[in-house]
Design a protein around this motif. Sequence first.
Motif, PDB file in Angstrom:
ATOM      1  N   ALA A  54      48.968 -36.970 -25.510  1.00  0.00           N
ATOM      2  CA  ALA A  54      49.195 -35.712 -26.226  1.00  0.00           C
ATOM      3  C   ALA A  54      49.848 -34.689 -25.316  1.00  0.00           C
ATOM      4  N   VAL A  55      50.732 -33.908 -25.907  1.00  0.00           N
ATOM      5  CA  VAL A  55      51.376 -32.794 -25.223  1.00  0.00           C
ATOM      6  C   VAL A  55      51.012 -31.527 -25.974  1.00  0.00           C
ATOM      7  N   VAL A  56      50.588 -30.510 -25.250  1.00  0.00           N
ATOM      8  CA  VAL A  56      50.371 -29.192 -25.844  1.00  0.00           C
ATOM      9  C   VAL A  56      51.240 -28.189 -25.100  1.00  0.00           C
ATOM     10  N   THR A  57      52.101 -27.523 -25.824  1.00  0.00           N
ATOM     11  CA  THR A  57      52.908 -26.452 -25.245  1.00  0.00           C
ATOM     12  C   THR A  57      52.214 -25.122 -25.530  1.00  0.00           C
ATOM     13  N   VAL A  58      52.528 -24.125 -24.721  1.00  0.00           N
ATOM     14  CA  VAL A  58      51.929 -22.806 -24.911  1.00  0.00           C
ATOM     15  C   VAL A  58      53.026 -21.833 -25.322  1.00  0.00           C
ATOM     16  N   SER A  59      52.968 -21.423 -26.583  1.00  0.00           N
ATOM     17  CA  SER A  59      53.899 -20.452 -27.119  1.00  0.00           C
ATOM     18  C   SER A  59      53.251 -19.067 -27.058  1.00  0.00           C
ATOM     19  N   SER A  60      53.522 -18.242 -28.029  1.00  0.00           N
ATOM     20  CA  SER A  60      52.950 -16.901 -28.108  1.00  0.00           C
ATOM     21  C   SER A  60      53.188 -16.381 -29.513  1.00  0.00           C
ATOM     22  N   THR A  61      52.285 -15.533 -29.998  1.00  0.00           N
ATOM     23  CA  THR A  61      52.548 -14.906 -31.296  1.00  0.00           C
ATOM     24  C   THR A  61      53.763 -13.984 -31.222  1.00  0.00           C
ATOM     25  N   ALA A  62      54.210 -13.682 -30.001  1.00  0.00           N
ATOM     26  CA  ALA A  62      55.450 -12.902 -29.844  1.00  0.00           C
ATOM     27  C   ALA A  62      56.638 -13.620 -30.463  1.00  0.00           C
ATOM     28  N   ALA A  63      56.578 -14.956 -30.542  1.00  0.00           N
ATOM     29  CA  ALA A  63      57.693 -15.709 -31.138  1.00  0.00           C
ATOM     30  C   ALA A  63      57.960 -15.263 -32.569  1.00  0.00           C
ATOM     31  N   GLY A  64      56.917 -14.876 -33.279  1.00  0.00           N
ATOM     32  CA  GLY A  64      57.083 -14.409 -34.653  1.00  0.00           C
ATOM     33  C   GLY A  64      57.305 -12.914 -34.754  1.00  0.00           C
ATOM     34  N   ARG A  65      56.750 -12.147 -33.825  1.00  0.00           N
ATOM     35  CA  ARG A  65      56.864 -10.691 -33.883  1.00  0.00           C
ATOM     36  C   ARG A  65      58.128 -10.172 -33.227  1.00  0.00           C
ATOM     37  N   GLY A  66      58.693 -10.945 -32.281  1.00  0.00           N
ATOM     38  CA  GLY A  66      59.909 -10.514 -31.603  1.00  0.00           C
ATOM     39  C   GLY A  66      59.694  -9.634 -30.399  1.00  0.00           C
ATOM     40  N   SER A  67      58.499  -9.064 -30.235  1.00  0.00           N
ATOM     41  CA  SER A  67      58.131  -8.236 -29.087  1.00  0.00           C
ATOM     42  C   SER A  67      59.126  -7.107 -28.801  1.00  0.00           C
ATOM     43  N   PRO A  68      59.490  -6.320 -29.827  1.00  0.00           N
ATOM     44  CA  PRO A  68      60.480  -5.251 -29.613  1.00  0.00           C
ATOM     45  C   PRO A  68      59.983  -4.193 -28.635  1.00  0.00           C
ATOM     46  N   GLY A  69      60.903  -3.716 -27.821  1.00  0.00           N
ATOM     47  CA  GLY A  69      60.581  -2.673 -26.864  1.00  0.00           C
ATOM     48  C   GLY A  69      59.929  -3.174 -25.600  1.00  0.00           C
ATOM     49  N   GLU A  70      59.582  -4.446 -25.564  1.00  0.00           N
ATOM     50  CA  GLU A  70      58.935  -5.005 -24.375  1.00  0.00           C
ATOM     51  C   GLU A  70      59.663  -6.245 -23.870  1.00  0.00           C
ATOM     52  N   TRP A  71      59.605  -7.330 -24.653  1.00  0.00           N
ATOM     53  CA  TRP A  71      60.082  -8.615 -24.153  1.00  0.00           C
ATOM     54  C   TRP A  71      60.761  -9.427 -25.257  1.00  0.00           C
ATOM     55  N   VAL A  72      61.855  -8.924 -25.797  1.00  0.00           N
ATOM     56  CA  VAL A  72      62.570  -9.684 -26.827  1.00  0.00           C
ATOM     57  C   VAL A  72      63.028 -11.026 -26.267  1.00  0.00           C
ATOM     58  N   HIS A  73      63.473 -11.031 -25.017  1.00  0.00           N
ATOM     59  CA  HIS A  73      63.932 -12.276 -24.391  1.00  0.00           C
ATOM     60  C   HIS A  73      62.779 -13.273 -24.252  1.00  0.00           C
ATOM     61  N   TYR A  74      61.613 -12.787 -23.905  1.00  0.00           N
ATOM     62  CA  TYR A  74      60.428 -13.652 -23.798  1.00  0.00           C
ATOM     63  C   TYR A  74      60.062 -14.220 -25.171  1.00  0.00           C
ATOM     64  N   ALA A  75      60.052 -13.362 -26.187  1.00  0.00           N
ATOM     65  CA  ALA A  75      59.744 -13.823 -27.545  1.00  0.00           C
ATOM     66  C   ALA A  75      60.722 -14.906 -27.976  1.00  0.00           C
ATOM     67  N   ALA A  76      61.991 -14.719 -27.654  1.00  0.00           N
ATOM     68  CA  ALA A  76      63.000 -15.718 -28.006  1.00  0.00           C
ATOM     69  C   ALA A  76      62.736 -17.036 -27.294  1.00  0.00           C
ATOM     70  N   SER A  77      62.288 -16.960 -26.049  1.00  0.00           N
ATOM     71  CA  SER A  77      61.996 -18.194 -25.310  1.00  0.00           C
ATOM     72  C   SER A  77      60.828 -18.941 -25.947  1.00  0.00           C
ATOM     73  N   LYS A  78      59.847 -18.213 -26.453  1.00  0.00           N
ATOM     74  CA  LYS A  78      58.698 -18.855 -27.077  1.00  0.00           C
ATOM     75  C   LYS A  78      59.051 -19.414 -28.457  1.00  0.00           C
ATOM     76  N   ALA A  79      59.968 -18.768 -29.158  1.00  0.00           N
ATOM     77  CA  ALA A  79      60.451 -19.347 -30.413  1.00  0.00           C
ATOM     78  C   ALA A  79      61.140 -20.676 -30.147  1.00  0.00           C
ATOM     79  N   ALA A  80      61.880 -20.755 -29.040  1.00  0.00           N
ATOM     80  CA  ALA A  80      62.514 -22.019 -28.654  1.00  0.00           C
ATOM     81  C   ALA A  80      61.472 -23.079 -28.347  1.00  0.00           C
ATOM     82  N   VAL A  81      60.378 -22.689 -27.709  1.00  0.00           N
ATOM     83  CA  VAL A  81      59.296 -23.630 -27.413  1.00  0.00           C
ATOM     84  C   VAL A  81      58.711 -24.192 -28.706  1.00  0.00           C
ATOM     85  N   GLU A  82      58.525 -23.346 -29.700  1.00  0.00           N
ATOM     86  CA  GLU A  82      57.971 -23.821 -30.972  1.00  0.00           C
ATOM     87  C   GLU A  82      58.921 -24.778 -31.670  1.00  0.00           C
ATOM     88  N   SER A  83      60.205 -24.482 -31.636  1.00  0.00           N
ATOM     89  CA  SER A  83      61.195 -25.380 -32.240  1.00  0.00           C
ATOM     90  C   SER A  83      61.220 -26.721 -31.515  1.00  0.00           C
TER      91      SER A  83
END
Length: 246
Positions: free
Chosen positions: A135-164
Amino acid sequence: MTVLVVTGGSRGIGASVCRLAAARGYSVVVGYATDGTAARDVVAEIEAAGGRAIAVGGDVADEADVARLFDTAAELGPLAGVVANAGIVGAAGRLDEQDAGTVRRVLEVNVLGVFLCAREAVRRMSTRHGGRGGAVVTVSSTAAGRGSPGEWVHYAASKAAVESMTHGLALEVGDEGVRVNAVAPGLVETGLHAAVGLPDRIARRAPMIPMRRAGQPAEIAEGILWLLSPAASFVTGAVLPISGGY
């Protein structure tokens, strides 16, 4: 004993995963990037409790380092699971304030790093490659869905890529004995917030959470260990939010 590789295992969520996995019978490979002292402390805690663990340093965005991490794990026994937890956020701020070099490094660690670890895991565990499954478990973030505006949009985008990546890989290896899932933590009490210059972030954000508090690393670890376990034998391609409802 079966072996579990945990990247980013020296602190926070990763360290909690290492401790809990060892308590449940895994031999644990504590992967770390720079803090060897913290990683060795985790190993010492596990050994003091009667478990088995080793610390292996390296950069998850470096192919040679990742290969060495998994080769070292193989010396302990058969690989049963991988937790691709290593990740960074970079500087906080609006997207138009971000430095390209910082964003590039976040993408290297958070996306390329997960890819390299997942690739090595499949090459060792998939029945297509002569493995016994796992089994493989990756660690994403709820930021992937929220976008993390004003803080870490780039981080949120990276976590959306992890989920995909998690979803696609789960479909790709579903009949090869390898399950691939993700957890998506919300706000968690770790040292990350202070380390990036936002020591009051937990206090500011906690009132937005329905449960009115941040999560603890051990709570995230419980979800990860469940996804690794036979109790989740029919679960693959899933993203499990562990976020207090936010």
